[in-house]
Enzyme design. Sequence first.
Site, PDB file in Angstrom:
ATOM      1  N   LYS A 112       0.831  -1.214   0.000  1.00 36.35           N
ATOM      2  CA  LYS A 112       0.000   0.000   0.000  1.00 36.35           C
ATOM      3  C   LYS A 112       0.859   1.255   0.000  1.00 36.35           C
ATOM      4  CE  LYS A 112      -4.229  -1.693   2.136  1.00 36.35           C
ATOM      5  NZ  LYS A 112      -5.012  -1.702   3.366  1.00 36.35           N
ATOM      6  N   LYS A 193      -5.267 -11.726  -5.724  1.00 38.51           N
ATOM      7  CA  LYS A 193      -6.423 -11.916  -4.851  1.00 38.51           C
ATOM      8  C   LYS A 193      -7.546 -10.963  -5.263  1.00 38.51           C
ATOM      9  CE  LYS A 193      -6.124  -9.046  -1.097  1.00 38.51           C
ATOM     10  NZ  LYS A 193      -6.174  -8.494   0.214  1.00 38.51           N
ATOM     11  N   LYS A 196     -11.216  -5.138  -3.500  1.00 37.96           N
ATOM     12  CA  LYS A 196     -12.133  -4.034  -3.822  1.00 37.96           C
ATOM     13  C   LYS A 196     -11.428  -2.941  -4.593  1.00 37.96           C
ATOM     14  CE  LYS A 196     -15.050  -4.412   0.255  1.00 37.96           C
ATOM     15  NZ  LYS A 196     -15.158  -3.872   1.611  1.00 37.96           N
TER      16      LYS A 196
HETATM   17  P1  TYM Z   1     -11.312  -6.535   4.548  1.00 37.11           P
HETATM   18  O1  TYM Z   1     -12.378  -5.516   4.752  1.00 37.11           O
HETATM   19  O2  TYM Z   1     -10.309  -6.296   3.476  1.00 37.11           O
HETATM   20  O3  TYM Z   1     -11.943  -7.958   4.273  1.00 37.11           O
HETATM   21  C1  TYM Z   1     -12.908  -8.540   5.120  1.00 37.11           C
HETATM   22  C2  TYM Z   1     -12.665 -10.029   5.180  1.00 37.11           C
HETATM   23  O4  TYM Z   1     -12.680 -10.601   3.876  1.00 37.11           O
HETATM   24  C3  TYM Z   1     -11.522 -11.393   3.667  1.00 37.11           C
HETATM   25  N1  TYM Z   1     -11.106 -11.298   2.259  1.00 37.11           N
HETATM   26  C4  TYM Z   1     -10.929 -12.367   1.456  1.00 37.11           C
HETATM   27  N2  TYM Z   1     -11.076 -13.683   1.675  1.00 37.11           N
HETATM   28  C5  TYM Z   1     -10.836 -14.520   0.632  1.00 37.11           C
HETATM   29  N3  TYM Z   1     -10.477 -14.092  -0.610  1.00 37.11           N
HETATM   30  C6  TYM Z   1     -10.337 -12.767  -0.876  1.00 37.11           C
HETATM   31  N4  TYM Z   1     -10.006 -12.363  -2.107  1.00 37.11           N
HETATM   32  C7  TYM Z   1     -10.562 -11.842   0.185  1.00 37.11           C
HETATM   33  N5  TYM Z   1     -10.519 -10.484   0.264  1.00 37.11           N
HETATM   34  C8  TYM Z   1     -10.849 -10.182   1.551  1.00 37.11           C
HETATM   35  C9  TYM Z   1     -10.468 -10.790   4.586  1.00 37.11           C
HETATM   36  O5  TYM Z   1      -9.466 -11.733   4.894  1.00 37.11           O
HETATM   37  C10 TYM Z   1     -11.306 -10.404   5.784  1.00 37.11           C
HETATM   38  O6  TYM Z   1     -11.451 -11.487   6.668  1.00 37.11           O
HETATM   39  N6  TYM Z   1      -7.998  -5.630   8.153  1.00 37.11           N
HETATM   40  C11 TYM Z   1      -9.265  -6.262   7.875  1.00 37.11           C
HETATM   41  C12 TYM Z   1     -10.414  -5.773   8.739  1.00 37.11           C
HETATM   42  C13 TYM Z   1     -10.193  -5.855  10.203  1.00 37.11           C
HETATM   43  C14 TYM Z   1     -10.176  -7.022  10.999  1.00 37.11           C
HETATM   44  C15 TYM Z   1      -9.979  -6.582  12.339  1.00 37.11           C
HETATM   45  C16 TYM Z   1     -10.305  -8.369  10.708  1.00 37.11           C
HETATM   46  C17 TYM Z   1      -9.998  -4.773  11.034  1.00 37.11           C
HETATM   47  N7  TYM Z   1      -9.902  -5.232  12.329  1.00 37.11           N
HETATM   48  C18 TYM Z   1      -9.884  -7.480  13.394  1.00 37.11           C
HETATM   49  C19 TYM Z   1     -10.220  -9.279  11.768  1.00 37.11           C
HETATM   50  C20 TYM Z   1     -10.024  -8.822  13.086  1.00 37.11           C
HETATM   51  C21 TYM Z   1      -9.635  -5.963   6.429  1.00 37.11           C
HETATM   52  O7  TYM Z   1      -9.232  -5.006   5.860  1.00 37.11           O
HETATM   53  O8  TYM Z   1     -10.564  -6.825   5.934  1.00 37.11           O
END
Ligand code: TYM
Length: 328
Positions: A112, A193, A196
Site C-alpha cells: 500500500k 487476490k 475491492k
Molecule cells: P477486509 O475488509 O479487506 O476484508 C474482510 C474479510 O474478507 C476477507 N477477504 C478475502 N477472503 C478470501 N479471498 C479474498 N479475495 C478476500 N478479500 C478479503 C479478509 O481476509 C477479511 O477477513 N484488516 C481487515 C479488517 C479488520 C479485521 C480486524 C479483521 C480490522 N480489524 C480485526 C479481523 C479482526 C480488512 O481489511 O478486511
Amino acid sequence: MKARVFSGIQPTGSPHIGNYLGALKNWVKIQHDYECIWGIVDLHAITNYQKPEELRQQIVELAAVLIAIGLDPKHTSIVAQSMIPAHAELGWMLTCVTPLGWLERMTQYKSKAQAQEAVGSGILQYPVLMAADILLYQAAIVPVGDDQSQHLELARDIAQRFNSLYGETFTMPATKLPSVGARVMGLDEPDKKMSKSATGPNHAISLLDDPKVITRKIMRATTDSNPAVDFETMGAGVQNLLAIYQAFTECSDDEVRNQFIGLRYGDMKKKVAEAVVAALEPIQARYREITADPGYLDTVLRESAARVSVIADDTVRKTKKAMGLYTK
Ligand code: TYM
C-alpha cells in the site's frame, strides 16, 4: 461460558464474494456457537481518504449486508468501530509496545505504501488498531480470509509482548480460515487476490451485483488454453472458478470432480454462474427489505455498541491499570 469471537470488515464499497467466502459466510455459520462481535471497521477505512457522505452511507449499507447474509443481530453484535472510543484508546496503548520494525515488515503495508504518493501514517499503524479490535474483546477466535493471517500473527506478538511486559492482560487469539475460499482470486487476473481496489470491470463480483452482471463477469473470466476441465492440467483461473463453486455449494472434492470433469469451459462457467446467482439472490432480496427501514439499522448499531462497550471499557481499565496509567 461461550468463547468470544471478533472479526471485522471495512465499509469501503459493497463486499465481494472473496469477502463472503473468505470470512462472512463463516461468521454466519459460527454465530450461535460463540459470543460473536462483528466490526464494521470504519477507523481502518479512513487510512485511505473516504468521501464523508459516502462513508456514512456505506457503514449503514454494510450493516444491512451483514444482516442480509444471515447474521442475527439479536444474538450477535454488529458494531461500527468508531462508536466505541475504546478501539482507538487501546490502539494507542498497544502502539507504544509495538516495535516499528514489526510494522515495516507487514506485506500489506509495503504494497500500500508503494502504491500511494502521500502515505498517511495510519497505514503503518493499521495492524496495531486491528490487534486492538481483537484484544479489546479478549477474543479467542478470529475468522478471516488468508490475506489477514500475517496481521493476526502480529496481533498475537503484540499481545504476548504486552503480557510479558505488564502481566497477563490479553487472551491469545487464534486465526480461523475456511477450508475452501480462504483466498478467492480475481476473475480477470487469477494470480491476484480478488480485491475491492482493483479496477477491472470483471475483476470482482459484488454480493449486490445484478444476476445478469454476475453471469456476464463469470462468462468472461480468464481460463487457460484447454477447451474443457482437466483436473491434472487446469490453470489458476479454472481452479478459482471451481473453488468458488465449491465454497458456495459446499460440495465435496469428489462431487466437484464428478460434476465438472471434461465439461467444456462455456458449460462449466454457466454452472458456476447459476450456483453464485442462486446463493446471492435471497441475500439481495433480504437486503432490499432491510434497507427500506434505515431506522432499524441505526437501532441495531446503537444496541450493539451499548452491549459491547461494557466488555471494551473493562479491558481498557485493566490495560491502563497494568501500565500504571491514572485510572479508577
Ligand atoms: P477486509 O475488509 O479487506 O476484508 C474482510 C474479510 O474478507 C476477507 N477477504 C478475502 N477472503 C478470501 N479471498 C479474498 N479475495 C478476500 N478479500 C478479503 C479478509 O481476509 C477479511 O477477513 N484488516 C481487515 C479488517 C479488520 C479485521 C480486524 C479483521 C480490522 N480489524 C480485526 C479481523 C479482526 C480488512 O481489511 O478486511
